[in-house]
Design an enzyme around this catalytic site. Sequence first.
Site: not given
Length: 546
Positions: A34, A205
Amino acid sequence: MIKKLILTFCCTVSLHAWAQITIKNPILQGFYPDPSIERVGDDYYLINSTFAYFPGLPIFHSKDLKNWKLVGHAIERPGQFDFKGHRTSEGLFAPAISYHEGRFYVVCTNVRWGNFVVTAENPAGPWSDPVKLPEVSGIDPSVCFIDGKAYIVYNSEAPDNKPLYDGHRTIRIVDFDYKNLKVTSEPKILVNGGVDLSRKPVWIEGPHLFKRENYYYLSAAEGGTSVNHSQVIFRSDKPTGPFRPWDKNPIMTQRDLDPDRPKPVTSTGHADLFIGPDNNWYAVYLAVRPYEGNHYNTGRETFISPVTWTADGWPVIIPKGEEVKYSYTFKWKEQPLKDTYPLNGNFSYKADFKHPDNSFIFLRDYDPGMFSTGKKGLKINLKPAAIHEKEASAFVGRRLMHMYAGFKTSFDFTPASENEDAGIVLYQSDWNTYYAAKTLKNGRQVIELRKSKRNGSYDILASENLQGGKPLNLWIDFAADKLTFSYSEGKEKTRVLAAGVDARHLSTETAGGFVGVTIGMYGSSNGQPSHNSVTFKTFEYQGNDH
């Protein structure tokens, strides 16, 4: 952090500056998922998820996108969060780092506490206590400074909290008062479902909002974080929309390629686009390197690729049908950083615990009374918590960063009872571990190789009697889907404890969750009080994937 841990470099770094630079993927190897990146002048700062590990949210600095140095953590003090009771893949999800008017901002999701923001004037810290953002529901917030205003974009529930299908989510935006750290508007939906709601897209997302020329771009991941992962792009004339998707989305995915291709890189997504040293555009993103099917033990890693722009103004990270490259050559100078340790490529690493080293991590918490350092090495006091319990166990570890690697340690430990053990644990999740442990059985010292089971028990794969009274040397060889454990006492002959051990037990595919393997120095009294300790003399690691 441990104040006196040391590393001794076993690799060499060229100090020459060249007119071009070759950057190998991944740029951060091992469990560094991430990624979010921010450019400040000629400096780049990158942050990653850490879930239930402490310290949380590592911040790396680079000047050339090749050489990276860990400069701090946004969650650096136990008082900022308490991760006790969290599963390994709970905790901190998908941080984003931004900079504005002399201050750094990190927004993130603690899945049990909610979304929050921390700030610092220096990325090395100190960082503020978390400020909760109750108006920001969902996950993956990102602060965007555009046209003199600040916004937060984030993943949230379906409209009216009535999903049309499993995985139906939205991307929303709110105004953000960055001086007072408050949301100042009602949320507005920017994306409903994904690129095409009629096709039931899942898990939109990881959004990032940025401006280029006269357009505002919203970049987001779609398809879930496994093999169907992708990156998609939307565009608008205003930062608050309406946004329309590019008709040639996705701008990056590997899901359509032959799964049997050699040395695959898969699961690409969660990208952050930025301007590089040559003023061209680039992207950092997560991806994985499986060794068999979807089995990988190194977790989701940070990769980089150049971004090209179409004639009509749309970005492309990886053109359709093309594979992620393991290296790229760019036209700018390499600028190595001082006093750092390797984070990518093939390297050797050795710590003998005499000088500071901020690369070690802990499970859920750091208890300064559990550790001490000195001439003999790293002393770890045994704790009652076992490795499968959701507590702060006596664990000091480092990420596995290669598919093919070797590890060695030497430690002194004399178990006082059969409930005491110490050694090296290969940790993937609460239930997916291998543990090479020294303990007592029937009054005699033994070394055991244990494979964890879901109920907190374990299978003993191998057990050998020890003489005791000498340091125990332990070797672990990682070879994709196979592991070999070897040992010796003092200067005696090395013996194989177990060979051909199934490494897939440590894979994300088997364990689930979002992390990778960590190699932990560990000791436990397994529910009983103890004043015993184990002392590790070295922590040596060598990886060779490229």
